[in-house]
Write a protein that holds these residues in place. Structure first.
Motif, PDB file in Angstrom:
ATOM      1  N   VAL A   1       0.731  -1.232  -0.015  1.00  0.00           N
ATOM      2  CA  VAL A   1       0.174   0.000  -0.092  1.00  0.00           C
ATOM      3  C   VAL A   1       0.748   1.396   0.116  1.00  0.00           C
ATOM      4  CG1 VAL A   1      -1.691   1.300   1.472  1.00  0.00           C
ATOM      5  CG2 VAL A   1      -1.972  -1.368   1.143  1.00  0.00           C
ATOM      6  N   ALA A   2       1.874   1.166   0.864  1.00  0.00           N
ATOM      7  CA  ALA A   2       2.554   2.435   1.058  1.00  0.00           C
ATOM      8  C   ALA A   2       3.635   2.749  -0.372  1.00  0.00           C
ATOM      9  CB  ALA A   2       3.759   2.380   2.413  1.00  0.00           C
TER      10      ALA A   2
ATOM     11  N   LEU B   1       4.276   5.899  -5.167  1.00  0.00           N
ATOM     12  CA  LEU B   1       4.627   5.950  -6.515  1.00  0.00           C
ATOM     13  C   LEU B   1       3.657   6.601  -7.508  1.00  0.00           C
ATOM     14  CD1 LEU B   1       6.612   2.508  -7.146  1.00  0.00           C
ATOM     15  CD2 LEU B   1       7.555   4.875  -6.909  1.00  0.00           C
ATOM     16  N   LEU B   2       2.259   6.298  -7.122  1.00  0.00           N
ATOM     17  CA  LEU B   2       1.290   6.946  -7.986  1.00  0.00           C
ATOM     18  C   LEU B   2       1.036   8.408  -7.619  1.00  0.00           C
ATOM     19  CD1 LEU B   2      -1.605   3.916  -7.862  1.00  0.00           C
ATOM     20  CD2 LEU B   2      -0.256   4.659  -9.850  1.00  0.00           C
TER      21      LEU B   2
ATOM     22  N   SER C   1       1.064  13.521  -9.298  1.00  0.00           N
ATOM     23  CA  SER C   1       1.145  15.046  -8.938  1.00  0.00           C
ATOM     24  C   SER C   1       2.469  15.867  -9.714  1.00  0.00           C
ATOM     25  CB  SER C   1       1.576  14.916  -7.351  1.00  0.00           C
ATOM     26  OG  SER C   1       0.686  14.351  -6.691  1.00  0.00           O
ATOM     27  N   SER C   2       3.412  15.070 -10.101  1.00  0.00           N
ATOM     28  CA  SER C   2       4.556  15.514 -10.801  1.00  0.00           C
ATOM     29  C   SER C   2       4.207  16.073 -12.061  1.00  0.00           C
ATOM     30  CB  SER C   2       5.664  14.748 -10.722  1.00  0.00           C
ATOM     31  OG  SER C   2       5.518  13.688 -11.467  1.00  0.00           O
TER      32      SER C   2
ATOM     33  N   LEU D   1      -6.922   4.817  -3.310  1.00  0.00           N
ATOM     34  CA  LEU D   1      -7.408   5.679  -4.376  1.00  0.00           C
ATOM     35  C   LEU D   1      -7.660   7.297  -3.842  1.00  0.00           C
ATOM     36  CD1 LEU D   1     -10.270   3.712  -6.289  1.00  0.00           C
ATOM     37  CD2 LEU D   1      -8.349   4.882  -7.107  1.00  0.00           C
ATOM     38  N   PRO D   2      -8.090   7.379  -2.724  1.00  0.00           N
ATOM     39  CA  PRO D   2      -8.545   8.804  -2.427  1.00  0.00           C
ATOM     40  C   PRO D   2      -7.093   9.402  -1.789  1.00  0.00           C
ATOM     41  CG  PRO D   2      -9.753   7.252  -1.132  1.00  0.00           C
ATOM     42  CD  PRO D   2      -8.775   6.253  -1.699  1.00  0.00           C
ATOM     43  N   THR D   3      -5.925   8.737  -1.767  1.00  0.00           N
ATOM     44  CA  THR D   3      -4.623   9.572  -1.257  1.00  0.00           C
ATOM     45  C   THR D   3      -3.855   9.851  -2.657  1.00  0.00           C
ATOM     46  OG1 THR D   3      -3.285   7.469  -1.288  1.00  0.00           O
ATOM     47  CG2 THR D   3      -4.640   8.024   0.817  1.00  0.00           C
TER      48      THR D   3
END
Lengths: 298, 271
Positions: free
Chosen positions: B75-76, B81-82, B87-88, B142-144
């Motif tokens: 999960v972490a 990575l996603l 975001s980048s 998903l929400p993170t």
């Protein structure tokens, strides 16, 4: 011809601009924008589980007659009003001492004081719970040094349970704030201090009349983010009190109450959503404060 | 050296010494307690005991350690990575392709920074329940993924990206996504490293949302396991200590290996 070409280039440029931000926008729309409006919508409904009916402002009225909500609101406010100033002052003092490169082992001290903010919230809460048990290591130490003669009920007495929560958050976040101050202090021109020293300004006065005013923007910023964080306090109280916010709701926070209303008992989605909007309003107010203060500066 | 100077230096050391001791003590306590029995721990024993192997053995019987660790790591790492990828892309997009419309949207994105999670969790929970994603790791991630903080961090860092590189690449006929992938990403690797450290920490320590979504033992992460062991009516603190060590070790390791990036990321993501 030329105009058509730049138009095409512009469209191409624009299309790329949208493509790069599209994944983020989509995720934000689905998992942030939609839910925040959905909670607002839900706050107009009452009832348990999936049996909901329109209630208008019924939930808001219910808030003012709900002793647990009022207690949770009071606790949350108490936590940030007491804890944030203590932590900010402590972090400022630590940063100003650590900014002195002439001290030895400065790297060790910096790392040591920063280290708590690497600990997971759950892990440190559990550690604190074990350290502050009735016969635990903290009471033993206070007893041995003569500060107390009967053990303090850190987890059983309402007043001391609040103190414990405040101690715990202060331990976890002081180093975090200190790093911001340290970074800002390193940007202050050293010659100002030298001049003050030569003029015979004592250390405490240099701290209050040079350091603090120079750091005002950072202090304001960290105060607001710390307050917003404390308004949302959950992990610590949940893990110090087995999810109950006890003793006798002495440490229940708004987030914990929302969690309990939704996931511990038969869910009251509508009412819990109403309480979540109390948090939204508090956070919004503080954010605008920060926004206006920042705008005044620039 | 005069007396007053000596005094202030001494008091500074005393202040720092006390602060460092208090900061480090819970970590020390965690290590010492992992060698003690539960009774010894709650009666404040400060010496090393001989229960370490029993505690470890008990922890491994109570908890499927490889599975829990795998759940946490999966999960972490995946969520991190996603987050960094998405975001980048956005940070680069907002900065490189400036337009009025996008700048307005950017302000709205920044506005989401002040949305408290408490106001999202009920609708998010209902959403996951409706789509059958309760008790899955996808629901946790998903929400993170989309994070205004990290988008902001990348946009700020992109301001330092030399545009000549991009222009040169364009002349060479590279497409926009190729420029991003083959030029931007390698050039900005220290920005990526700092973002990775910060986002990984947040995801590894994430608690409230997994607590809501993950309900069966085979999906739980290490933070949930530690929390549930410690909230038993009579918690076995010896076992709990082994859990806190395992929960803390990865973040401590990341911190010590990448301390510079850690501080840089922390200051940068909220500047």
């Amino acid at each position: 011809m030329a105009a058509g070409k730049t138009g095409g280039l512009k469209r191409y440029y624009d299309l790329n601009g949208w493509l790069f931000i599209a994944p983020s926008l989509l995720l934000i729309a689905v998992f942030l924008v939609f839910p925040i409006f959905r909670s607002l919508y839900l706050s107009f409904f009452s009832g348990k589980g999936m049996m909901m009916k329109f209630a208008g402002f019924g939930n808001v009225v219910r808030l003012w007659n709900d002793p647990v909500f009022l207690q949770a609101l009071k606790n949350t406010v108490t936590f940030f009003v007491v804890q944030v100033p203590i932590m900010i002052v402590l972090a400022l003092l630590l940063a100003s001492v650590l900014n002195n490169d002439r001290l030895k082992f400065i790297g060790f001290f910096r790392t040591a004081i920063f280290l708590p903010c690497v600990a997971s919230l759950v892990a440190y809460s559990v550690l604190f719970k074990s350290m502050f048990s009735v016969d635990g290591v903290v009471n033993q130490a206070l007893f041995a040094t003569g500060f107390i003669d009967t053990p303090i009920g850190w987890l059983t007495e309402p007043f001391w349970a609040k103190v414990l929560v405040i101690l715990a958050i202060t331990w976890r976040w002081t180093g975090y704030n200190m790093i911001f101050y340290l970074a800002a202090m390193q940007n202050i021109d050293k010659s100002i201090y030298e001049a003050a020293r030569i003029d015979g300004v004592p250390a405490w006065a240099r701290f209050f009349f040079i350091t603090v005013p120079m750091l005002k923007p950072v202090i304001l910023f960290t105060t607001i983010i710390s307050t917003i964080g404390t308004i949302q306090l959950f992990d610590e109280v949940y893990n110090l009190t087995e999810g109950r916010g006890g003793p006798a709701n002495a440490t229940i926070t708004l987030s914990l109450y929302i969690y309990n209303l939704t996931f511990r008992f038969m869910p009251s989605f509508g009412y819990a959503a109403t309480i979540s909007y109390v948090i939204v309003l508090m956070v919004a107010l503080l954010s605008f404060l920060q926004f206006y203060a920042a705008r005044d500066r620039s | 050296m005069n007396v007053s100077r000596f005094l202030t230096t001494t008091s500074q050391y005393a202040f720092l010494g006390v602060a460092a001791f208090l900061s480090l003590f819970p970590f020390l306590w965690m290590v010492i307690s992992s060698t003690n029995t539960s009774i010894d721990i709650i009666s404040g024993r400060m010496g090393l005991g001989d229960a370490f192997r029993t505690n470890v053995a008990n922890f491994f019987t109570l908890v499927d350690v490889p599975l829990v660790f795998w759940n946490s790591a999966k999960v972490a790492v995946l969520a991190t990575l996603l987050t960094i990828l998405v975001s980048s892309l956005a940070g680069y997009g907002f900065e490189m392709f400036k337009s009025k419309a996008r700048d307005r949207i950017y302000s709205l994105v920044l506005l989401t920074l002040m949305v408290p999670f408490a106001a999202l969790m009920i609708p998010l929970f209902m959403m996951m329940a409706k789509t059958g994603l309760i008790n899955t790791h996808v629901a946790i991630m998903l929400p993170t993924i989309a994070s205004a903080f990290i988008i902001f961090y990348f946009r700020q860092s992109t301001k330092a990206f030399p545009t000549e590189l991009r222009d040169a690449a364009k002349v060479d006929g590279l497409k926009e996504w190729q420029i991003f992938l083959y030029i931007y990403v390698p050039v900005m690797r220290s920005t990526y490293a700092a973002a990775f450290v910060i986002v990984f920490m947040v995801n590894w320590n994430n608690y409230l949302w997994p607590l809501i979504v993950l309900q069966s033992n085979d999906t739980k992460t290490i933070t949930l396991v530690v929390s549930s062991l410690a909230s038993a009516y009579y918690p076995d603190y010896g076992v709990v200590m082994i859990g806190t060590i395992l929960a803390t070790l990865p973040t401590l390791l990341v911190f010590f290996v990448m301390q510079r990036q850690f501080v840089q990321g922390m200051l940068g993501s909220v500047k």
